[in-house]
Design a protein around this motif. Structure first.
Motif, PDB file in Angstrom:
ATOM      1  N   SER A   1       0.820  -1.216   0.000  1.00 13.73           N
ATOM      2  CA  SER A   1       0.000   0.000   0.000  1.00 13.73           C
ATOM      3  C   SER A   1       0.850   1.260   0.000  1.00 13.73           C
ATOM      4  CB  SER A   1      -0.938   0.012   1.210  1.00 13.73           C
ATOM      5  OG  SER A   1      -0.219   0.245   2.419  1.00 13.73           O
TER       6      SER A   1
ATOM      7  N   PRO B   1      -0.555   1.700  -7.355  1.00 11.67           N
ATOM      8  CA  PRO B   1      -1.462   0.702  -7.925  1.00 11.67           C
ATOM      9  C   PRO B   1      -0.781  -0.161  -8.989  1.00 11.67           C
ATOM     10  CG  PRO B   1      -2.586   2.796  -7.686  1.00 11.67           C
ATOM     11  CD  PRO B   1      -1.157   3.046  -7.359  1.00 11.67           C
TER      12      PRO B   1
ATOM     13  N   CYS C   1      -0.290  -4.260  -8.790  1.00 12.88           N
ATOM     14  CA  CYS C   1      -0.761  -5.177  -9.834  1.00 12.88           C
ATOM     15  C   CYS C   1       0.382  -6.062 -10.335  1.00 12.88           C
ATOM     16  CB  CYS C   1      -1.355  -4.385 -10.992  1.00 12.88           C
ATOM     17  SG  CYS C   1      -2.951  -3.608 -10.619  1.00 12.88           S
TER      18      CYS C   1
ATOM     19  N   ASP D   1      -4.195  -7.928  -3.864  1.00 13.03           N
ATOM     20  CA  ASP D   1      -5.605  -7.702  -4.200  1.00 13.03           C
ATOM     21  C   ASP D   1      -6.463  -7.379  -2.975  1.00 13.03           C
ATOM     22  OD1 ASP D   1      -4.984  -8.198  -6.805  1.00 13.03           O
ATOM     23  OD2 ASP D   1      -5.765 -10.258  -6.839  1.00 13.03           O
TER      24      ASP D   1
ATOM     25  N   TRP E   1      -5.684  -1.724  -1.320  1.00 16.22           N
ATOM     26  CA  TRP E   1      -6.324  -0.792  -2.255  1.00 16.22           C
ATOM     27  C   TRP E   1      -7.070   0.339  -1.574  1.00 16.22           C
ATOM     28  CZ3 TRP E   1      -5.458  -0.501  -7.383  1.00 16.22           C
ATOM     29  CH2 TRP E   1      -4.669  -1.520  -7.912  1.00 16.22           C
TER      30      TRP E   1
ATOM     31  N   LYS F   1     -10.243  -2.778  -4.663  1.00 10.45           N
ATOM     32  CA  LYS F   1      -9.546  -2.762  -5.953  1.00 10.45           C
ATOM     33  C   LYS F   1     -10.542  -2.529  -7.076  1.00 10.45           C
ATOM     34  CE  LYS F   1      -6.571  -5.474  -9.022  1.00 10.45           C
ATOM     35  NZ  LYS F   1      -5.848  -6.758  -9.223  1.00 10.45           N
TER      36      LYS F   1
ATOM     37  N   PHE G   1     -11.510   1.123  -7.085  1.00  7.19           N
ATOM     38  CA  PHE G   1     -10.430   1.956  -7.631  1.00  7.19           C
ATOM     39  C   PHE G   1     -10.412   1.874  -9.152  1.00  7.19           C
ATOM     40  CE2 PHE G   1      -6.242   2.762  -9.257  1.00  7.19           C
ATOM     41  CZ  PHE G   1      -5.801   3.861  -8.535  1.00  7.19           C
TER      42      PHE G   1
ATOM     43  N   ASN H   1      -2.486   8.620  -9.368  1.00 11.22           N
ATOM     44  CA  ASN H   1      -3.239   8.239  -8.174  1.00 11.22           C
ATOM     45  C   ASN H   1      -3.724   9.472  -7.419  1.00 11.22           C
ATOM     46  OD1 ASN H   1      -4.433   6.489  -6.362  1.00 11.22           O
ATOM     47  ND2 ASN H   1      -2.592   6.241  -5.115  1.00 11.22           N
TER      48      ASN H   1
END
Length: 260
Positions: free
Chosen positions: A21, A25, A29, A43, A48, A73, A76, A100
Motif C-alpha cells: 500500500s 497501484p 498489480c 488484491d 487498495w 480494488k 479503484f 493516483n
C-alpha cells in the motif's frame, strides 16, 4: 532471490499488504503475478483502500447512480476508468490511474457563463457523447466569458494541477478565431494568465487546442500547485475585447486534473 521470496512469504499477509500500500497501484498489480501469496496481499482491501482518497466513501455517496463494487480494488479500477457522475449531475469525479490523484470535471451547470440563460445567446443540448445530461452551445454573442471555481481542499494536496476547458466546435462555428481568448487560473495570491485561439492546432503562448481520446477538444486554462489550502481555484476563458459576433462553441465543462 528464491531465499528472499521465501523470507517474504513467511510474513503475515497484512504486513505485506501494508508494504504494498506504500507503493503504487501499478506496482501492486505487478506484484500480484509473483506468487499466490503476493496475489492475495496485492488484491486485498487493505492494500487498495490506501490507494483510494481518504474521503472516497463521502464522494461515492454523492453519486447520481448507485455504484456497485466487489472490493476496494474493483472500486479503484472503476473510478480510474469511468468518471463518476456526482452532485446531481453537475460534476464528475475520477482517479488519475497514473498519478493516483483526484480529478474533477465541472459541468456547464456548475459554471458561470455570461448570458447563458438567454435563449438568443446560448442553448442547452443533450449529446450522446457527453458525460453530463446537458452541454451548452453558443448561438451568438460578442462578449464571451466562461468562469468556473472549485475548492482547493477537494483536490489532492501537494499536487500540480492543470485546468482545461473541454469543448467542441460546431460546423457553423464563426468568429472564435478572430481574436485570441484570455485564459486565467487564480488561487489566492497566485495567478497565471495566457491567450489561446479556439482553433485546433493553432498555438499561442505555448497553449493550443488539442483533440482528446474521447473526441472532445481541450485547451489548458492554466496550472497551479495545490497545497491543500482553503482557497478557491478560479478559472476563466474570455474574449471580451472584440466587438465581433461569435458562435458555434459547444461547451462540455472544465476539467481539473493532475499534470504529468
Amino acid at each position: 532471490m528464491e531465499m528472499a521470496m521465501r523470507g517474504i512469504d513467511s510474513l503475515p499477509e497484512e504486513c505485506v499488504a501494508h508494504i504494498l500500500s506504500l507503493t503504487s497501484p501499478r506496482d501492486a498489480c505487478r506484484s500480484s503475478t509473483l506468487s499466490s501469496f503476493f496475489r492475495e496481499a496485492a488484491d486485498s482491501d487493505q492494500t487498495w483502500q490506501k490507494f483510494l482518497p481518504s474521503d472516497y466513501a463521502e464522494i461515492v455517496s454523492r453519486s447520481v447512480h448507485a455504484i456497485e463494487f466487489s472490493s476496494m480494488k474493483d472500486l479503484f479500477l472503476k473510478l480510474s476508468f469511468t468518471p463518476l457522475l456526482i452532485d446531481g449531475g453537475r460534476k464528475t469525479f475520477s482517479i488519475d490511474k497514473h498519478a493516483n490523484k483526484k480529478c474533477y470535471m465541472l459541468s456547464t451547470k456548475e459554471l458561470s457563463i455570461t448570458w447563458a440563460t438567454n435563449n438568443l445567446n446560448w442553448c442547452r443540448k443533450t449529446l450522446l457523447q457527453s458525460r453530463f445530461p446537458e452541454s451548452v452551445e453558443l448561438i451568438m454573442v460578442s462578449w464571451l466569458e466562461i468562469h468556473g471555481k472549485i475548492e482547493a481542499r477537494m483536490l489532492s494536496s501537494n499536487t500540480i494541477y492543470g485546468a482545461y476547458l473541454i469543448f467542441r466546435l460546431a460546423d457553423r462555428a464563426f468568429g472564435l478565431e478572430t481574436l485570441p481568448s484570455d485564459v486565467i487560473v487564480e488561487v489566492g495570491d497566485y495567478k497565471t494568465q495566457g491567450s489561446v485561439y479556439l482553433k485546433l492546432g493553432k498555438e499561442l503562448d505555448q497553449r493550443e487546442v488539442c483533440e482528446r481520446d474521447d473526441k472532445w477538444l481541450e485547451v489548458e486554462l492554466g496550472e497551479f500547485y495545490n497545497v491543500g489550502c482553503k482557497n478557491e481555484v478560479k478559472m476563466w476563458l474570455r474574449e471580451i475585447k472584440g466587438e465581433h459576433l461569435k458562435g458555434g462553441l459547444v461547451v462540455e465543462g472544465i476539467e481539473i486534473r493532475p499534470k504529468r
